[in-house]
Scaffold this motif. Structure first.
Motif, PDB file in Angstrom:
ATOM      1  N   UNK A 134       2.243   6.598   5.258  1.00  0.00           N
ATOM      2  CA  UNK A 134       1.080   5.717   5.360  1.00  0.00           C
ATOM      3  C   UNK A 134      -0.064   6.376   4.595  1.00  0.00           C
ATOM      4  N   UNK A 135      -0.842   5.565   3.881  1.00  0.00           N
ATOM      5  CA  UNK A 135      -1.941   6.104   3.084  1.00  0.00           C
ATOM      6  C   UNK A 135      -3.168   6.395   3.948  1.00  0.00           C
ATOM      7  N   UNK A 136      -4.112   7.117   3.371  1.00  0.00           N
ATOM      8  CA  UNK A 136      -5.387   7.400   4.055  1.00  0.00           C
ATOM      9  C   UNK A 136      -6.307   6.180   3.919  1.00  0.00           C
ATOM     10  N   UNK A 137      -7.230   5.976   4.864  1.00  0.00           N
ATOM     11  CA  UNK A 137      -7.381   6.714   6.122  1.00  0.00           C
ATOM     12  C   UNK A 137      -6.435   6.192   7.198  1.00  0.00           C
ATOM     13  N   UNK A 138      -5.848   7.128   7.950  1.00  0.00           N
ATOM     14  CA  UNK A 138      -4.927   6.740   9.025  1.00  0.00           C
ATOM     15  C   UNK A 138      -5.668   6.493  10.337  1.00  0.00           C
ATOM     16  N   UNK A 139      -6.849   7.087  10.467  1.00  0.00           N
ATOM     17  CA  UNK A 139      -7.564   7.019  11.758  1.00  0.00           C
ATOM     18  C   UNK A 139      -8.167   5.647  12.043  1.00  0.00           C
ATOM     19  N   UNK A 140      -8.123   4.733  11.062  1.00  0.00           N
ATOM     20  CA  UNK A 140      -8.629   3.375  11.311  1.00  0.00           C
ATOM     21  C   UNK A 140      -7.522   2.421  11.769  1.00  0.00           C
ATOM     22  N   UNK A 141      -6.307   2.941  11.822  1.00  0.00           N
ATOM     23  CA  UNK A 141      -5.163   2.135  12.270  1.00  0.00           C
ATOM     24  C   UNK A 141      -4.936   2.334  13.765  1.00  0.00           C
ATOM     25  N   UNK A 142      -4.624   1.243  14.471  1.00  0.00           N
ATOM     26  CA  UNK A 142      -4.387   1.310  15.927  1.00  0.00           C
ATOM     27  C   UNK A 142      -3.176   0.462  16.286  1.00  0.00           C
ATOM     28  N   UNK A 143      -2.542   0.728  17.434  1.00  0.00           N
ATOM     29  CA  UNK A 143      -1.387  -0.088  17.830  1.00  0.00           C
ATOM     30  C   UNK A 143      -1.761  -1.567  17.960  1.00  0.00           C
ATOM     31  N   UNK A 144      -0.848  -2.409  17.527  1.00  0.00           N
ATOM     32  CA  UNK A 144      -1.085  -3.865  17.575  1.00  0.00           C
ATOM     33  C   UNK A 144      -1.039  -4.392  19.010  1.00  0.00           C
ATOM     34  N   UNK A 173       0.809  -1.229   0.000  1.00  0.00           N
ATOM     35  CA  UNK A 173       0.000   0.000   0.000  1.00  0.00           C
ATOM     36  C   UNK A 173       0.839   1.275   0.000  1.00  0.00           C
ATOM     37  N   UNK A 174       1.936   1.294   0.752  1.00  0.00           N
ATOM     38  CA  UNK A 174       2.764   2.501   0.834  1.00  0.00           C
ATOM     39  C   UNK A 174       4.210   2.131   1.063  1.00  0.00           C
ATOM     40  N   UNK A 223      -2.342  -1.778  13.185  1.00  0.00           N
ATOM     41  CA  UNK A 223      -3.224  -2.655  12.426  1.00  0.00           C
ATOM     42  C   UNK A 223      -4.596  -2.005  12.276  1.00  0.00           C
ATOM     43  N   UNK A 224      -5.319  -2.425  11.239  1.00  0.00           N
ATOM     44  CA  UNK A 224      -6.658  -1.898  11.015  1.00  0.00           C
ATOM     45  C   UNK A 224      -7.332  -2.640   9.879  1.00  0.00           C
ATOM     46  N   UNK A 225      -8.577  -2.273   9.560  1.00  0.00           N
ATOM     47  CA  UNK A 225      -9.281  -2.904   8.440  1.00  0.00           C
ATOM     48  C   UNK A 225      -8.712  -2.437   7.099  1.00  0.00           C
ATOM     49  N   UNK A 226      -8.896  -3.257   6.079  1.00  0.00           N
ATOM     50  CA  UNK A 226      -8.391  -2.914   4.751  1.00  0.00           C
ATOM     51  C   UNK A 226      -9.215  -1.785   4.126  1.00  0.00           C
ATOM     52  N   UNK A 227      -8.683  -1.219   3.061  1.00  0.00           N
ATOM     53  CA  UNK A 227      -9.266  -0.017   2.456  1.00  0.00           C
ATOM     54  C   UNK A 227      -9.953  -0.354   1.122  1.00  0.00           C
ATOM     55  N   UNK A 228     -11.119   0.249   0.899  1.00  0.00           N
ATOM     56  CA  UNK A 228     -11.773   0.165  -0.410  1.00  0.00           C
ATOM     57  C   UNK A 228     -12.326  -1.195  -0.781  1.00  0.00           C
ATOM     58  N   UNK A 229     -12.787  -1.952   0.210  1.00  0.00           N
ATOM     59  CA  UNK A 229     -13.341  -3.288  -0.088  1.00  0.00           C
ATOM     60  C   UNK A 229     -14.797  -3.384   0.387  1.00  0.00           C
ATOM     61  N   UNK A 243     -15.065  -9.748   6.369  1.00  0.00           N
ATOM     62  CA  UNK A 243     -13.825  -9.451   5.658  1.00  0.00           C
ATOM     63  C   UNK A 243     -13.571  -7.937   5.594  1.00  0.00           C
ATOM     64  N   UNK A 244     -14.654  -7.164   5.501  1.00  0.00           N
ATOM     65  CA  UNK A 244     -14.519  -5.692   5.534  1.00  0.00           C
ATOM     66  C   UNK A 244     -13.913  -5.258   6.871  1.00  0.00           C
ATOM     67  N   UNK A 245     -14.346  -5.914   7.943  1.00  0.00           N
ATOM     68  CA  UNK A 245     -13.908  -5.518   9.292  1.00  0.00           C
ATOM     69  C   UNK A 245     -12.642  -6.227   9.779  1.00  0.00           C
ATOM     70  N   UNK A 246     -12.170  -7.220   9.040  1.00  0.00           N
ATOM     71  CA  UNK A 246     -10.968  -7.961   9.457  1.00  0.00           C
ATOM     72  C   UNK A 246      -9.764  -7.026   9.539  1.00  0.00           C
ATOM     73  N   UNK A 247      -8.965  -7.160  10.590  1.00  0.00           N
ATOM     74  CA  UNK A 247      -7.797  -6.279  10.797  1.00  0.00           C
ATOM     75  C   UNK A 247      -6.595  -6.850  10.057  1.00  0.00           C
ATOM     76  N   UNK A 248      -6.635  -6.719   8.733  1.00  0.00           N
ATOM     77  CA  UNK A 248      -5.607  -7.309   7.872  1.00  0.00           C
ATOM     78  C   UNK A 248      -4.772  -6.251   7.149  1.00  0.00           C
ATOM     79  N   UNK A 249      -4.818  -5.022   7.659  1.00  0.00           N
ATOM     80  CA  UNK A 249      -3.968  -3.937   7.142  1.00  0.00           C
ATOM     81  C   UNK A 249      -2.910  -3.668   8.207  1.00  0.00           C
ATOM     82  N   UNK A 250      -1.661  -3.550   7.789  1.00  0.00           N
ATOM     83  CA  UNK A 250      -0.548  -3.372   8.720  1.00  0.00           C
ATOM     84  C   UNK A 250       0.331  -2.216   8.258  1.00  0.00           C
ATOM     85  N   UNK A 251       0.823  -1.422   9.209  1.00  0.00           N
ATOM     86  CA  UNK A 251       1.696  -0.297   8.875  1.00  0.00           C
ATOM     87  C   UNK A 251       2.738  -0.101   9.967  1.00  0.00           C
ATOM     88  N   UNK A 252       3.850   0.499   9.592  1.00  0.00           N
ATOM     89  CA  UNK A 252       4.887   0.815  10.574  1.00  0.00           C
ATOM     90  C   UNK A 252       4.425   2.010  11.405  1.00  0.00           C
TER      91      UNK A 252
END
Length: 198
Positions: free
Chosen positions: A188-198, A95-96, A160-166, A173-182
């Motif tokens: 990091x791409x938008x939206x950032x507010x759906x990401x939370x510490x693992x 993603x980024x 971690x957070x839900x994936x984007x644009x699905x 699957x929309x709500x699954x926390x399968x997006x990961x970022x440093x």
């Protein structure tokens, strides 16, 4: 810098995705550090593999370590890393990224004279910065030359957070926390507010 071996990729996409954070993508003089990814798995209503093997999706069913590149809306070139064993149908979307070297080439390919995160925060932007097309689908990312994934430092903290644009996918699957970022990076791409510490 060492190229990651093919067996590194032959694990569940959900395990591979966070392990790709901090690794490097290299093509020509461009070196990018992977900062954000999404996992797509078998029996996942958001995964391209859900349609079975077609001319477009065939690489997703290959062995882990291949590239799966597709066009989104006929415009954006999206780079995915095939995960798991042959026949499974799973991948990780890049993603980024953050630029490490080759900034002038990146700016040229992106047609943007900036050093800000807008340069590489989004999967279409990553594909454009690397100068790849759908012809790179099926390319082995563990082979020297062309497009490679190199080993890199493990991030200290991950978001971690839900994936984007699905939105079309099933609710689980929309709500699954399968997006990961440093954590702590601006790349990091938008939206950032759906990401939370693992």
């Amino acid at each position: 810098m060492t190229i990651l071996p093919h067996h590194f990729f032959q694990i569940d996409a959900l395990d591979l995705a966070p392990r790709l954070l901090g690794k490097f993508l290299r093509r020509d003089d461009v070196l990018l550090q992977i900062t954000e990814v999404e996992a797509y798995r078998p029996n996942d209503s958001a995964c391209h593999g859900r349609f079975g093997i077609t001319a477009r999706t065939a690489p997703v069913f290959g062995p882990g370590g291949l590239a799966y590149v597709y066009l989104c809306y006929g415009l954006h070139t999206m780079l995915n890393v095939v995960a798991d064993k042959e026949g499974v149908g799973a991948a990780v979307l890049i993603r980024s990224c953050a630029p490490v070297s080759g900034l002038k080439t990146i700016q040229q390919r992106r047609a943007q004279l900036t050093e800000k995160p807008v340069l590489l925060t989004g999967p279409g932007k990553v594909g454009q910065a690397l100068g790849i097309s759908t012809e790179w689908s099926n390319h082995p990312l563990y082979m020297p030359g062309g497009l490679e994934i190199l080993d890199g430092p493990k991030p200290e903290k991950i978001l971690i957070g839900p994936r984007v644009g699905i939105e079309y996918a099933l609710p689980e699957h929309v709500n699954a926390l399968w997006r990961f970022a440093i954590a702590g990076t601006p790349w990091i791409s938008a939206p950032k507010n759906t990401l939370m510490p693992q």
